[in-house]
Design a protein around this motif. Sequence first.
Motif, PDB file in Angstrom:
ATOM      1  N   ARG A 171       0.810  -1.214   0.000  1.00 51.04           N
ATOM      2  CA  ARG A 171       0.000   0.000   0.000  1.00 51.04           C
ATOM      3  C   ARG A 171       0.846   1.268   0.000  1.00 51.04           C
ATOM      4  O   ARG A 171       0.432   2.303  -0.502  1.00 51.04           O
ATOM      5  CB  ARG A 171      -0.921   0.022   1.228  1.00 51.04           C
ATOM      6  CG  ARG A 171      -1.953  -1.106   1.238  1.00 51.04           C
ATOM      7  CD  ARG A 171      -2.566  -1.263   2.609  1.00 51.04           C
ATOM      8  NE  ARG A 171      -1.594  -1.824   3.548  1.00 51.04           N
ATOM      9  CZ  ARG A 171      -1.840  -2.026   4.839  1.00 51.04           C
ATOM     10  NH1 ARG A 171      -3.005  -1.693   5.345  1.00 51.04           N
ATOM     11  NH2 ARG A 171      -0.904  -2.547   5.621  1.00 51.04           N
ATOM     12  N   PHE A 186      -7.289  -2.324   3.125  1.00 51.35           N
ATOM     13  CA  PHE A 186      -7.160  -2.141   1.686  1.00 51.35           C
ATOM     14  C   PHE A 186      -8.509  -1.659   1.149  1.00 51.35           C
ATOM     15  O   PHE A 186      -9.520  -1.745   1.840  1.00 51.35           O
ATOM     16  CB  PHE A 186      -6.750  -3.444   0.999  1.00 51.35           C
ATOM     17  CG  PHE A 186      -5.433  -3.997   1.488  1.00 51.35           C
ATOM     18  CD1 PHE A 186      -4.258  -3.750   0.802  1.00 51.35           C
ATOM     19  CD2 PHE A 186      -5.367  -4.775   2.643  1.00 51.35           C
ATOM     20  CE1 PHE A 186      -3.045  -4.253   1.255  1.00 51.35           C
ATOM     21  CE2 PHE A 186      -4.166  -5.280   3.106  1.00 51.35           C
ATOM     22  CZ  PHE A 186      -2.997  -5.014   2.404  1.00 51.35           C
ATOM     23  N   LEU A 232      -6.726   1.774  -3.848  1.00 51.32           N
ATOM     24  CA  LEU A 232      -5.509   1.208  -4.441  1.00 51.32           C
ATOM     25  C   LEU A 232      -5.548   1.227  -5.969  1.00 51.32           C
ATOM     26  O   LEU A 232      -4.525   1.071  -6.624  1.00 51.32           O
ATOM     27  CB  LEU A 232      -5.307  -0.229  -3.959  1.00 51.32           C
ATOM     28  CG  LEU A 232      -4.499  -0.439  -2.672  1.00 51.32           C
ATOM     29  CD1 LEU A 232      -4.492  -1.907  -2.291  1.00 51.32           C
ATOM     30  CD2 LEU A 232      -3.089   0.078  -2.816  1.00 51.32           C
TER      31      LEU A 232
END
Length: 252
Positions: free
Chosen positions: A184, A240, A244
């Motif tokens: 990330r 997440f 992304l």
Amino acid sequence: MDSEDIASLCTSLTISNCNGPVQLLDGKLMDDAIHRMSLCMVGKILLSKRVNREAFIRVIGKIWQVNKGVNIESVTGNTFTFHFKDVHDLNRVVSEGPWSFDNALIAMERRVGKGTIESLNFNHEDFWVQIHQVPLLCMTREIRGFLGGLIGQVLDVDGGASGDCVGKFMRVRVQVDIKKPLKRCLRVDILGDGSKTVIVLRYERLSNHCFKCGMVNHTTTECPENELNPIVNGKEKPPFGFWLRASGRGDQ
């Protein structure tokens, strides 16, 4: 008895029981086979359910729009072979990836050696990764390569005519290990003074991925992890997410 069992049995037999000596494959036949395999890719759709094979072959053929054609064959499960007729078509498809079907990543590999499907692991995929929140001091081609190397194997770097990054983010083409969670961010001590700079990563053409563990081979609802998502400001916040997924290169 399946074909693998039969092959194993034949391997264990003596020469006399195998109906004669080992035969050498004709050189021209081998050259033709090597050339054909050089134009071949194998892809596996990382989806738990079996896809509609006919629909996949029809759709992916239209999306790729190769000039000289590609023959697509179903191998087993969600694994397919792609036999291109021209190396430029193959290279273009590879360079424009990664590709997805039904919002699931298609992990692509070239055959090596004898080209057995069983030898393919589908462990890596090539991504253009956008590197955001990079200090101006680091906007050089060399540092871009260094940061890309922290993500995976660097295949290419993108920049202006000077080679330096002049936009709001850097772009690197990286071979990503998809058997591990997506990275990330990067934490870098730029000046060597112990001060940490957090650099955010975003992946172009990223398909569905797990918001809990960051893997690309399953969705959040299929995640085997039992840990609860962290709570931030009283709300559940998965580590997440859709953030992304990067915007296209043209948004730089």
